[in-house]
Design an enzyme around this catalytic site. Sequence first.
Site, PDB file in Angstrom:
ATOM      1  N   LEU A   2       0.880  -1.157   0.000  1.00 32.77           N
ATOM      2  CA  LEU A   2       0.000   0.000   0.000  1.00 32.77           C
ATOM      3  C   LEU A   2       0.920   1.210   0.000  1.00 32.77           C
ATOM      4  CD1 LEU A   2      -2.626  -0.965   2.750  1.00 32.77           C
ATOM      5  CD2 LEU A   2      -2.979  -0.952   0.272  1.00 32.77           C
ATOM      6  N   ASP A   3       0.589   2.235  -0.775  1.00 34.12           N
ATOM      7  CA  ASP A   3       1.495   3.380  -0.784  1.00 34.12           C
ATOM      8  C   ASP A   3       1.425   4.105   0.559  1.00 34.12           C
ATOM      9  OD1 ASP A   3      -0.933   4.727  -2.832  1.00 34.12           O
ATOM     10  OD2 ASP A   3      -0.405   5.735  -0.959  1.00 34.12           O
ATOM     11  N   ALA A   4       2.379   4.984   0.795  1.00 31.36           N
ATOM     12  CA  ALA A   4       2.516   5.613   2.108  1.00 31.36           C
ATOM     13  C   ALA A   4       1.276   6.397   2.521  1.00 31.36           C
ATOM     14  CB  ALA A   4       3.742   6.530   2.117  1.00 31.36           C
ATOM     15  N   ASP A   5       0.555   6.960   1.549  1.00 31.85           N
ATOM     16  CA  ASP A   5      -0.627   7.760   1.866  1.00 31.85           C
ATOM     17  C   ASP A   5      -1.893   6.926   2.012  1.00 31.85           C
ATOM     18  OD1 ASP A   5       0.879  10.075   1.798  1.00 31.85           O
ATOM     19  OD2 ASP A   5       0.565  10.368  -0.353  1.00 31.85           O
ATOM     20  N   THR A   6      -1.793   5.625   1.813  1.00 29.51           N
ATOM     21  CA  THR A   6      -2.942   4.732   1.925  1.00 29.51           C
ATOM     22  C   THR A   6      -2.829   3.905   3.194  1.00 29.51           C
ATOM     23  OG1 THR A   6      -3.151   4.568  -0.476  1.00 29.51           O
ATOM     24  CG2 THR A   6      -4.218   2.855   0.817  1.00 29.51           C
TER      25      THR A   6
END
Length: 277
Positions: A114-118
């Site tokens: 999951l990307d850092a903002d998710t």
Amino acid sequence: MSTDHGDRPVTGVRLQKVLAGAGVASRRVIEQYIVEGRIRVNGAVVTELGTRIDPEHDLVDVDGTAVQLDAGKRYVMLNKPTGVVSSMKDERGRPDLRRFTREWPERLYNVGRLDADTSGLLLLTNDGDLAHVLAHPSFGVTKVYIAKVDGRVSPQTIAALTRGITLEDGPIAADKARLRDSSHGSSLVELTLHSGRNRIVRRMMAAVGHPVTELVRRQFGPLRLGTLPSGHARELGKIELGALLTLARRDSPAEATPGEAREKTRDHGQHDDQENG
């Protein structure tokens, strides 16, 4: 797999002993399961009480649900917070996943990213075979996301997401989409996808004119985040694990061989560069 026949030498461990050790049930109950034909070994129903198996290589299921025979395998669900990268060691020094795995002695790795903002559900495991299958591009495990987006999303936009839109890397359609709420200039949209393409939810919503401001993954295959608080991790329950193993064994791509998986176990946090959020 082998069975006892007279005085001939046999190999392996009795099936009921292995399954009892795996916590399925008592040996007596498992013997009844065998007689009733409720247990399969490598896809074949077994009914002989003398059946012996090789726990390291044979695959066993009870009532159609896969059983993990290796007690050394660990499966952990994490509710990843935002601001954390999906890696066990980030070369740029950003917050990574190690802080969430300290209570387990095994060396765990994340399945996909999951990307850092998710935020949301991320599976951690030391089961290289399972991780390789689930992360394989052809597997397409279903994921459910809740996206908070700018603007009021119309029913026509929801229909467009399931009908299909075209992005720079080709067409894409949500398996399911529904509007959960719309107020104060923003909307909550639930998307179900099996695509593993990079930042696919954010790109889809931006393409229909509703950029994502917050994104959480609520479901990964049969696993549901439920009430697990952000930043917390827990081991999978028996029912969850059985469902996950059953899914992986049933739909395992031919390329995802066990040997290949073991070679790649240590790279699961790095080789899958698809950030599904």
